[in-house]
Design a protein around this motif. Structure first.
Motif, PDB file in Angstrom:
ATOM      1  N   PRO A 120       0.815  -1.222   0.000  1.00  8.27           N
ATOM      2  CA  PRO A 120       0.000   0.000   0.000  1.00  8.27           C
ATOM      3  C   PRO A 120       0.848   1.272   0.000  1.00  8.27           C
ATOM      4  CG  PRO A 120      -0.872  -1.605   1.560  1.00  8.27           C
ATOM      5  CD  PRO A 120       0.453  -2.139   1.088  1.00  8.27           C
ATOM      6  N   ARG A 121       0.463   2.220  -0.862  1.00 11.68           N
ATOM      7  CA  ARG A 121       1.135   3.518  -0.982  1.00 11.68           C
ATOM      8  C   ARG A 121       2.619   3.347  -1.310  1.00 11.68           C
ATOM      9  NH1 ARG A 121      -2.213   6.866  -2.206  1.00 11.68           N
ATOM     10  NH2 ARG A 121      -1.278   8.671  -1.184  1.00 11.68           N
ATOM     11  N   LYS A 122       2.916   2.327  -2.092  1.00  6.53           N
ATOM     12  CA  LYS A 122       4.302   1.954  -2.378  1.00  6.53           C
ATOM     13  C   LYS A 122       5.142   3.110  -2.913  1.00  6.53           C
ATOM     14  CE  LYS A 122       5.022  -0.669  -6.030  1.00  6.53           C
ATOM     15  NZ  LYS A 122       5.197  -1.872  -6.906  1.00  6.53           N
ATOM     16  N   ASN A 123       4.589   3.880  -3.829  1.00  6.64           N
ATOM     17  CA  ASN A 123       5.381   4.906  -4.496  1.00  6.64           C
ATOM     18  C   ASN A 123       5.891   5.994  -3.556  1.00  6.64           C
ATOM     19  OD1 ASN A 123       5.227   3.803  -7.145  1.00  6.64           O
ATOM     20  ND2 ASN A 123       3.142   4.576  -7.338  1.00  6.64           N
ATOM     21  N   ILE A 124       5.210   6.193  -2.421  1.00  6.26           N
ATOM     22  CA  ILE A 124       5.663   7.221  -1.469  1.00  6.26           C
ATOM     23  C   ILE A 124       6.006   6.633  -0.108  1.00  6.26           C
ATOM     24  CG2 ILE A 124       4.568   9.195  -2.597  1.00  6.26           C
ATOM     25  CD1 ILE A 124       2.212   8.885  -0.668  1.00  6.26           C
ATOM     26  N   LYS A 125       6.019   5.321   0.004  1.00  2.36           N
ATOM     27  CA  LYS A 125       6.466   4.660   1.230  1.00  2.36           C
ATOM     28  C   LYS A 125       7.948   4.988   1.449  1.00  2.36           C
ATOM     29  CE  LYS A 125       7.026  -0.077   3.063  1.00  2.36           C
ATOM     30  NZ  LYS A 125       6.393   0.073   4.390  1.00  2.36           N
ATOM     31  N   LEU A 126       8.319   5.240   2.699  1.00  6.73           N
ATOM     32  CA  LEU A 126       9.696   5.627   2.988  1.00  6.73           C
ATOM     33  C   LEU A 126      10.651   4.468   2.759  1.00  6.73           C
ATOM     34  CD1 LEU A 126       9.425   7.868   6.188  1.00  6.73           C
ATOM     35  CD2 LEU A 126       9.529   8.571   3.774  1.00  6.73           C
ATOM     36  N   ASP A 132      -3.058  10.816  -7.812  1.00  2.47           N
ATOM     37  CA  ASP A 132      -3.094  10.935  -6.361  1.00  2.47           C
ATOM     38  C   ASP A 132      -2.504  12.281  -5.911  1.00  2.47           C
ATOM     39  OD1 ASP A 132      -3.171   8.861  -3.757  1.00  2.47           O
ATOM     40  OD2 ASP A 132      -1.705  10.479  -3.567  1.00  2.47           O
ATOM     41  N   GLU A 133      -3.268  13.045  -5.151  1.00  2.74           N
ATOM     42  CA  GLU A 133      -2.824  14.377  -4.748  1.00  2.74           C
ATOM     43  C   GLU A 133      -1.626  14.335  -3.804  1.00  2.74           C
ATOM     44  OE1 GLU A 133      -6.026  16.747  -3.317  1.00  2.74           O
ATOM     45  OE2 GLU A 133      -7.079  16.766  -5.247  1.00  2.74           O
ATOM     46  N   GLU A 134      -1.558  13.347  -2.929  1.00  8.16           N
ATOM     47  CA  GLU A 134      -0.419  13.251  -2.016  1.00  8.16           C
ATOM     48  C   GLU A 134       0.857  12.928  -2.788  1.00  8.16           C
ATOM     49  OE1 GLU A 134       0.965  11.152   2.186  1.00  8.16           O
ATOM     50  OE2 GLU A 134      -0.671  10.261   1.034  1.00  8.16           O
ATOM     51  N   ILE A 135       0.766  12.005  -3.743  1.00 15.16           N
ATOM     52  CA  ILE A 135       1.931  11.698  -4.575  1.00 15.16           C
ATOM     53  C   ILE A 135       2.354  12.933  -5.354  1.00 15.16           C
ATOM     54  CG2 ILE A 135       2.759  10.362  -6.567  1.00 15.16           C
ATOM     55  CD1 ILE A 135       1.047   8.033  -5.595  1.00 15.16           C
ATOM     56  N   ALA A 136       1.388  13.665  -5.885  1.00 21.70           N
ATOM     57  CA  ALA A 136       1.689  14.885  -6.637  1.00 21.70           C
ATOM     58  C   ALA A 136       2.431  15.885  -5.766  1.00 21.70           C
ATOM     59  CB  ALA A 136       0.396  15.496  -7.170  1.00 21.70           C
ATOM     60  N   LYS A 137       1.979  16.057  -4.533  1.00 20.84           N
ATOM     61  CA  LYS A 137       2.610  17.005  -3.605  1.00 20.84           C
ATOM     62  C   LYS A 137       4.058  16.611  -3.328  1.00 20.84           C
ATOM     63  CE  LYS A 137       1.984  18.962   1.049  1.00 20.84           C
ATOM     64  NZ  LYS A 137       3.207  18.448   1.680  1.00 20.84           N
ATOM     65  N   ILE A 138       4.282  15.334  -3.048  1.00 18.60           N
ATOM     66  CA  ILE A 138       5.638  14.855  -2.737  1.00 18.60           C
ATOM     67  C   ILE A 138       6.532  14.957  -3.971  1.00 18.60           C
ATOM     68  CG2 ILE A 138       6.963  12.773  -2.181  1.00 18.60           C
ATOM     69  CD1 ILE A 138       4.662  12.042  -0.238  1.00 18.60           C
ATOM     70  N   LYS A 188      13.464   8.205   2.638  1.00 15.44           N
ATOM     71  CA  LYS A 188      12.904   9.060   1.598  1.00 15.44           C
ATOM     72  C   LYS A 188      11.766   8.333   0.894  1.00 15.44           C
ATOM     73  CE  LYS A 188      16.546  10.024  -0.903  1.00 15.44           C
ATOM     74  NZ  LYS A 188      17.510  10.637  -1.859  1.00 15.44           N
ATOM     75  N   PRO A 189      10.755   9.080   0.413  1.00 15.57           N
ATOM     76  CA  PRO A 189       9.726   8.424  -0.396  1.00 15.57           C
ATOM     77  C   PRO A 189      10.359   7.726  -1.589  1.00 15.57           C
ATOM     78  CG  PRO A 189       9.108  10.690   0.124  1.00 15.57           C
ATOM     79  CD  PRO A 189      10.537  10.532   0.550  1.00 15.57           C
ATOM     80  N   LEU A 190       9.883   6.534  -1.902  1.00 15.45           N
ATOM     81  CA  LEU A 190      10.511   5.724  -2.946  1.00 15.45           C
ATOM     82  C   LEU A 190      10.633   6.482  -4.265  1.00 15.45           C
ATOM     83  CD1 LEU A 190      11.692   2.951  -3.634  1.00 15.45           C
ATOM     84  CD2 LEU A 190       9.377   2.195  -4.210  1.00 15.45           C
ATOM     85  N   ILE A 191       9.599   7.221  -4.627  1.00 14.04           N
ATOM     86  CA  ILE A 191       9.605   7.938  -5.903  1.00 14.04           C
ATOM     87  C   ILE A 191      10.690   9.009  -5.962  1.00 14.04           C
ATOM     88  CG2 ILE A 191       7.931   9.721  -5.202  1.00 14.04           C
ATOM     89  CD1 ILE A 191       6.736   9.540  -8.008  1.00 14.04           C
ATOM     90  N   ALA A 192      11.138   9.480  -4.803  1.00 13.26           N
ATOM     91  CA  ALA A 192      12.139  10.553  -4.764  1.00 13.26           C
ATOM     92  C   ALA A 192      13.436  10.139  -5.449  1.00 13.26           C
ATOM     93  CB  ALA A 192      12.428  10.948  -3.319  1.00 13.26           C
TER      94      ALA A 192
END
Length: 232
Positions: A18-24, A53-59, A28-32
């Motif tokens: 769950p939420r893999k792309n921004i999981k730490l 996803d707005e949270e992913i967009a923000k990060i 750091k968030p993975l997408i970073a």
């Protein structure tokens, strides 16, 4: 001008992690990792994240990517392929007057991404007649000697004729590394990406790890930690 764009698909609805792309991942968030390497390479006129996803967009914005739209829901389900997502982003860019010669699709789950391989892929592609250049790595074991487990829990080789052959006598095979995919948008081809119009950019196996399950995630974190210690 040969303008280049990086497109990083990152939907919010991952199921197995769950939420893999921004999981730490190591803080750091993975997408970073994908965003930072794309920017560090200095190859791209723009680094874009396509997300619903707005949270992913923000990060993504916090780490320097551009998020010019939120992806439509019909392109954010479990069945939509990466190609459709990238095409949607390119069509959006075209609609605002931005035309690109090269696009690089970078997965959001690539913490081992290294800019030198991104650069190698671009240089080889732009100096060739190929359509694509993508990351791959060698298989750790000869695929010609693999087997399946049958319904009655027995073994059955895919190619029994290779049982007595030595590993070193079998042809080496390669697999998709799942990191990046360069495409020359000015070249037409009906070939699949694993075909004759693609240039393989070979990565060492220690820089390749799928992250689809929690076990994959744990393995990747261990690999990353070891690599950082070796670099230090």
């Amino acid at each position: 001008m040969n303008k280049t764009v990086a497109i990083i698909p990152a939907r919010g609805g991952s199921k197995r992690i769950p939420r893999k792309n921004i999981k730490l991942f190591h803080g750091k968030p993975l997408i970073a990792y994908s965003i930072e390497v794309a920017l560090k390479s200095k190859l791209f006129d723009k680094v874009i994240v396509s997300t619903d996803d707005e949270e992913i967009a923000k990060i993504a914005k916090e780490y320097g990517a551009i998020v010019p739209f939120l992806r439509p829901k019909e392109l954010s389900d479990d069945f939509t392929g990466t190609g459709a997502v990238v095409n949607h982003a390119l069509e959006y860019l075209k609609s605002v007057g931005e035309i690109y010669a090269f696009v690089c699709t970078i997965y959001a789950t690539a913490p081992f991404l290294d800019e030198k391989y991104l650069i190698e892929g671009f240089e080889k592609l732009k100096n060739s007649s190929a359509k694509n250049a993508f990351s791959c790595t060698s298989m750790p074991f000869p695929i010609q000697r693999t087997f399946k487990i049958t319904q009655n829990e027995r073994c059955e080789m895919f190619w029994p004729e290779n049982f007595t052959k030595r590993s070193q006598d079998l042809e080496e095979a390669f697999q998709d590394a799942g990191q990046f995919y360069w495409t020359n948008l000015n070249i037409k081809s009906n070939e699949i990406i694993f075909g004759k119009d693609s240039i393989p950019i070979i990565l060492p196996r220690f820089l390749v790890q799928d992250i689809d399950t929690l076990e994959d995630w744990q393995r990747a974190e261990i690999m990353y930690e070891v690599i950082q210690k070796v670099k230090a």
